[in-house]
Design a protein around this motif. Structure first.
Motif, mmCIF file in Angstrom:
data_model
loop_
_atom_site.group_PDB
_atom_site.id
_atom_site.type_symbol
_atom_site.label_atom_id
_atom_site.label_comp_id
_atom_site.label_asym_id
_atom_site.label_seq_id
_atom_site.Cartn_x
_atom_site.Cartn_y
_atom_site.Cartn_z
ATOM 1 N N UNK A 1 42.404 41.031 34.239
ATOM 2 C CA UNK A 1 40.991 40.665 34.103
ATOM 3 C C UNK A 1 40.855 39.180 33.797
ATOM 4 N N UNK A 2 41.709 38.658 32.940
ATOM 5 C CA UNK A 2 41.608 37.245 32.547
ATOM 6 C C UNK A 2 41.827 36.319 33.737
ATOM 7 N N UNK A 3 42.815 36.627 34.580
ATOM 8 C CA UNK A 3 43.148 35.735 35.685
ATOM 9 C C UNK A 3 42.267 35.977 36.903
ATOM 10 N N UNK A 4 41.970 37.217 37.193
ATOM 11 C CA UNK A 4 41.354 37.542 38.478
ATOM 12 C C UNK A 4 39.831 37.588 38.453
ATOM 13 N N UNK A 5 39.222 37.330 37.293
ATOM 14 C CA UNK A 5 37.749 37.342 37.242
ATOM 15 C C UNK A 5 37.167 36.030 36.762
#
Length: 329
Positions: free
Chosen positions: A301-305
């Motif tokens: 979630x941290x990287x891909x959003x």
């Protein structure tokens, strides 16, 4: 700066400015209990363990939040820093109660004898009077230190919090060895039971503070709050289980996952397509029997959003890396 432009693999040296880390990877690390969200039924199990003064045995797959439970409880109830005993196949009850550096003590005795011999030789040459009263003192205290379990049993006005992590990785005899200590709340340090001084101040596990131990025996006044975690990799004897309260961490729901992610990110998680896709895919793979950890979902979630999140094939490649099944290389 676009995501992934820090290291390019082109051999060209360049200065970089990394983005801020995820909140759960900031150092010094913030207490994980701040972001913990207990599943239904867990508060009741914790309160029962606190009331009955019994250890709480938490079972569930890796990454389900078992070891974070005690941080949440310790913070909310002000039990102080959490003591930790990480179990391996070589862990023993004695090392959890206290550590005795016998080789260090022998080495110190040899150094003292050599120093006294030199002083005696110098005294004989000068015709002086030798005073060895201070040198003859053999102090065992510097070579003893209470272990995490031993420190948790130190008399105190309120219970300490102790995590016994991954007890299913222990030797087969360790759970049985724990029974007497967990039942009686006391133990003996054999080296002090036969020591010449009746009272010895021994260092605690998590600080340089000391506690006076009389005649080698220590008895708790408040039984510690103990959480033991297990990945369900083995069974335990009934005599051990009888002395514990057990709680199995349930499979999460989309709502609970959203709440957990939001707590760790320190913000409300929007219900947009990217976040919902990650939550749904993660949950579907859990239901299919795959071994995945909440940490992996947080990373994804941290990287891909983010605003500069990778797209297309790069996003798919990263998703495979971030949500790689734990039981496969």
């Amino acid at each position: 700066m676009a995501w992934g432009s820090y290291y390019r693999g082109d051999g060209v040296a360049r200065p970089i400015a990394l983005p801020p880390p995820p909140p759960w990877r900031e150092f010094p690390r913030r207490p994980l209990g701040l972001a913990f969200r207990p599943p239904p039924g867990l508060p009741e199990a914790v309160n029962a363990a606190l009331t009955l003064r019994r250890p709480l045995l938490l079972t569930g797959p890796p990454g389900s939040g078992k070891s974070t439970v005690i941080e949440s409880v310790a913070r909310e109830l002000k039990l102080g820093p959490v003591l930790r005993w990480h179990i391996t196949s070589r862990s023993t009850l004695t090392e959890a109660l206290y550590r005795y550096d016998v080789l260090g003590r022998i080495h110190e005795q040899q150094l003292t004898q050599a120093r006294d011999a030199r002083r005696a030789s110098e005294t004989n040459r000068t015709g002086g009077v030798q005073n060895t009263a201070a040198d003859d003192i053999d102090d065992i205290a510097p070579f003893l230190r209470l272990g995490p379990l031993g420190t948790a049993l130190v008399p105190a006005p309120q219970p300490r919090a102790l995590l016994i992590d991954e007890i299913d990785k222990s030797d087969l005899d360790l759970p049985g060895d724990l029974l007497d200590v967990l039942e009686r709340g006391e133990y003996e340090i054999a080296e002090l039971a036969r020591y010449s001084s009746p009272v010895v101040a021994v260092r605690l596990w998590d600080s340089q503070q000391t506690h006076p131990i009389q005649a080698g025996r220590l008895r708790c006044t408040e039984f510690p709050f103990i959480v033991m975690t297990s990945n369900d990799e083995r069974d335990f004897p009934p005599a051990f289980l009888r002395r514990c309260l057990r709680f199995a961490m349930p499979e999460p729901t989309v709502e609970l996952l959203r709440d957990i992610v939001g707590a760790h990110l320190g913000m409300h998680v929007p219900q947009n397509a990217a976040v919902e896709e990650l939550l749904s895919r993660f949950l579907a793979r859990l239901h299919a029997g795959e071994s995945l950890a909440i940490d992996q979902l947080l990373n994804a979630v941290f990287i891909l959003t983010g605003d500069d999140a990778p797209q297309g094939a790069q996003r798919d490649d990263l998703l495979n890396i971030l949500l790689h099944e734990l039981t496969h290389a």
